[in-house]
Design an enzyme around this catalytic site. Structure first.
Site, mmCIF file in Angstrom:
data_model
loop_
_atom_site.group_PDB
_atom_site.id
_atom_site.type_symbol
_atom_site.label_atom_id
_atom_site.label_comp_id
_atom_site.label_asym_id
_atom_site.label_seq_id
_atom_site.Cartn_x
_atom_site.Cartn_y
_atom_site.Cartn_z
ATOM 1 N N CYS A 1 0.848 -1.191 0.000
ATOM 2 C CA CYS A 1 0.000 0.000 0.000
ATOM 3 C C CYS A 1 0.891 1.253 0.000
ATOM 4 O O CYS A 1 1.801 1.379 0.816
ATOM 5 C CB CYS A 1 -0.904 -0.045 1.226
ATOM 6 S SG CYS A 1 -1.676 1.514 1.620
ATOM 7 N N CYS B 1 0.843 3.113 3.365
ATOM 8 C CA CYS B 1 1.597 2.368 4.397
ATOM 9 C C CYS B 1 3.092 2.536 4.156
ATOM 10 O O CYS B 1 3.868 2.672 5.104
ATOM 11 C CB CYS B 1 1.223 0.882 4.384
ATOM 12 S SG CYS B 1 -0.364 0.513 5.157
ATOM 13 N N HIS C 1 -6.329 3.211 1.138
ATOM 14 C CA HIS C 1 -5.920 3.401 2.540
ATOM 15 C C HIS C 1 -6.608 4.703 2.931
ATOM 16 O O HIS C 1 -6.360 5.749 2.308
ATOM 17 C CB HIS C 1 -4.383 3.487 2.626
ATOM 18 C CG HIS C 1 -3.843 3.686 4.001
ATOM 19 N ND1 HIS C 1 -2.796 2.940 4.513
ATOM 20 C CD2 HIS C 1 -4.194 4.566 4.979
ATOM 21 C CE1 HIS C 1 -2.528 3.344 5.746
ATOM 22 N NE2 HIS C 1 -3.354 4.338 6.049
ATOM 23 N N HIS D 1 -7.985 8.098 3.797
ATOM 24 C CA HIS D 1 -7.339 9.408 3.875
ATOM 25 C C HIS D 1 -8.363 10.491 3.617
ATOM 26 O O HIS D 1 -9.352 10.276 2.918
ATOM 27 C CB HIS D 1 -6.193 9.513 2.848
ATOM 28 C CG HIS D 1 -6.618 9.241 1.447
ATOM 29 N ND1 HIS D 1 -6.777 7.967 0.951
ATOM 30 C CD2 HIS D 1 -6.945 10.078 0.431
ATOM 31 C CE1 HIS D 1 -7.177 8.024 -0.310
ATOM 32 N NE2 HIS D 1 -7.295 9.306 -0.653
HETATM 33 P P1 5GP Z 1 -7.937 9.348 -3.774
HETATM 34 O O1 5GP Z 1 -8.080 9.529 -5.261
HETATM 35 O O2 5GP Z 1 -7.695 7.896 -3.409
HETATM 36 O O3 5GP Z 1 -9.023 9.994 -2.959
HETATM 37 O O4 5GP Z 1 -6.640 10.161 -3.373
HETATM 38 C C1 5GP Z 1 -5.357 9.670 -3.527
HETATM 39 C C2 5GP Z 1 -4.454 10.857 -3.629
HETATM 40 O O5 5GP Z 1 -3.140 10.417 -3.362
HETATM 41 C C3 5GP Z 1 -4.431 11.525 -5.008
HETATM 42 O O6 5GP Z 1 -4.835 12.882 -4.887
HETATM 43 C C4 5GP Z 1 -2.970 11.373 -5.462
HETATM 44 O O7 5GP Z 1 -2.492 12.522 -6.128
HETATM 45 C C5 5GP Z 1 -2.250 11.145 -4.152
HETATM 46 N N1 5GP Z 1 -1.045 10.310 -4.257
HETATM 47 C C6 5GP Z 1 -0.933 9.124 -4.901
HETATM 48 N N2 5GP Z 1 0.305 8.615 -4.754
HETATM 49 C C7 5GP Z 1 0.982 9.499 -3.981
HETATM 50 C C8 5GP Z 1 2.320 9.522 -3.470
HETATM 51 O O8 5GP Z 1 3.139 8.627 -3.699
HETATM 52 N N3 5GP Z 1 2.658 10.600 -2.711
HETATM 53 C C9 5GP Z 1 1.789 11.616 -2.440
HETATM 54 N N4 5GP Z 1 2.236 12.630 -1.701
HETATM 55 N N5 5GP Z 1 0.516 11.621 -2.901
HETATM 56 C C10 5GP Z 1 0.126 10.574 -3.654
HETATM 57 ZN ZN ZN Z 2 -2.109 1.168 3.822
#
Ligand code: 5GP
Ligand code: ZN
Length: 113
Positions: free
Chosen positions: A5, A8, A97, A99
């Site tokens: 993940c 993680c 995960h 957030h």
């Molecule tokens: P979701 O789309 O799941 O709500 O949000 C995931 C967020 O994680 C996205 O806005 C994406 O830009 C961010 N993200 C994905 N991989 C990484 C990473 O390796 N580092 C950081 N800082 N943000 C990440």
């Molecule tokens: Zn995780």
């Protein structure tokens, strides 16, 4: 902890992140692909894949999660902001995960509701 993940791995320090808050239970860092001038992710260190997988035993953690979000906002002088939790692929979740996105720094006038 989930082996592969991304969040993680950030919690374990295996992937670098720009950390703006770090406590025993939560970490906050800047989003790699920001959707606003301020775009932070607040992440419980314990792996829960998505909000709808949280159960009664997670009640305390989820309460402290909300308080941690307030602390992140205050400590980083964010002011007004929008909080988003995408729960599931159909809602745009890409990292499984739990957030919360903190978005700020531009007029967030488009209201969904
Ligand atoms: P979701 O789309 O799941 O709500 O949000 C995931 C967020 O994680 C996205 O806005 C994406 O830009 C961010 N993200 C994905 N991989 C990484 C990473 O390796 N580092 C950081 N800082 N943000 C990440
Ligand atoms: Zn995780």
């Amino acid at each position: 902890m989930a082996e592969n993940c991304i969040f993680c791995r950030i919690v374990r320090g295996e992937i670098p992140s720009t950390t703006v808050y770090d406590s025993e239970e939560f970490i906050a860092f800047t989003d790699i692909n920001p959707a606003a001038p301020v775009h932070l992710l607040v992440v419980p260190k314990r792996h829960i894949a998505r909000l709808s997988e949280a159960v009664a035993e997670d009640e305390g953690l989820l309460g402290r999660f909300m308080l941690a979000i307030g602390e992140v906002v205050r400590k980083n002088n964010i002011g007004d902001y929008r909080l988003i939790i995408n729960d599931g692929p159909g809602a745009g979740q890409t990292v499984f995960h739990l957030h919360a996105h903190i978005l700020s720094g531009r007029q967030l006038g488009e209201k969904l509701l």
